[in-house]
Design a protein around this motif. Structure first.
Motif: not given
Length: 263
Positions: A213-219
């Protein structure tokens, strides 16, 4: 025992003293099993169990510019020629300046090496997962749930019965950097290309109720070159060399036009 991979680097070299400096930068380093230097093609191939970021840092300590060009498995008696089974890469962007890069190398049908770095994290452990969709139209909130094609419960990466996307945790040091290298038996490169890798702001406690639920980075995970599959030296779009492109990427953004991200 850790499984080695081969990583191909472009290294800016002009003479034999450059070759000697490159070899010396990797001499007697635990985890480095072989170094092949090709001066004419400005190529260095390193066989290692270290994360690529650490090997690149060691090469750069020789005073040379370094770029990663490809990665692949190491040939064994059982796999003469080390057939390329697939490689992928994901560039991660996120909140509060969190950035990262993850590389996937399929070394066997049932073994994938996943390694990379994440910067800008709070010190401590952070959950890392593959999510089902490659949709970042709403940042990290539109990538769906953990990739779970077999409808299994959430769990630690060593569990047999868990989401394919459950990769465990990476741990950031006091500077906010996490360097990781994982060996995965259930992740297949061909299954995760087009999906998204996500780093959480909290530790994954492996409980069934855990949610990202706490997503700080993605790619988004995209196919990348295997060994000797990327021989580009000049960008067809700009006409600039790979070294000029590296300088462009390393240059700070103008103060009048700060770089931003919607992730």
């Amino acid at each position: 025992m850790s499984t080695p991979t081969k990583v191909e680097f472009a290294v800016k070299m002009t003479c034999q003293s450059c070759v000697a400096a490159v070899k010396n930068s990797l001499r007697d380093i635990d985890g480095v099993q072989g170094v092949d230097v090709d001066l004419q093609n400005e190529r260095v191939v390193v066989t290692s169990t270290l994360p690529t970021a650490k090997v690149q840092s060691l090469l750069e300590s020789s005073g040379r510019s370094v770029l990663v060009r490809g990665q692949g498995p190491v040939a064994t008696a059982a796999s003469v020629g080390a057939q390329h089974l697939g490689a992928a890469v994901a560039i991660m962007l996120g909140r509060s300046g969190v950035t990262g890069l993850a590389r996937f190398t399929q070394v066997e049908d049932d073994k994938c090496i996943l390694e990379g770095t994440v910067d800008g994290l709070s010190p401590g452990k952070h959950g890392i997962h593959i999510h089902e969709y490659g949709d970042i139209s709403q940042g990290c909130e539109s990538v769906g749930d953990h990739f779970n094609p077999y409808q299994r419960p959430h769990g630690p990466p060593e569990a047999e019965d868990r989401h394919v996307g459950d990769l465990g945790n990476v741990e950031a040091d006091a500077s906010g950097r996490a360097i990781f290298r994982l060996e995965e038996k259930v992740v297949k490169v061909w299954d995760v290309i087009g999906r998204t890798i996500v780093v959480d702001g909290v530790e994954d406690d492996y409980s069934p109720a855990y949610k990202s639920t706490v997503r700080v980075a993605c790619g988004i995970i995209a196919r990348s070159a295997g060994l000797f599959e990327n021989d580009k030296k000049v960008c067809a779009c700009t006409g600039r060399t790979m070294w000029q492109e590296k300088e462009d990427l390393s240059a700070p953004a103008p103060q009048s036009a700060p770089m931003t991200s919607s992730l």
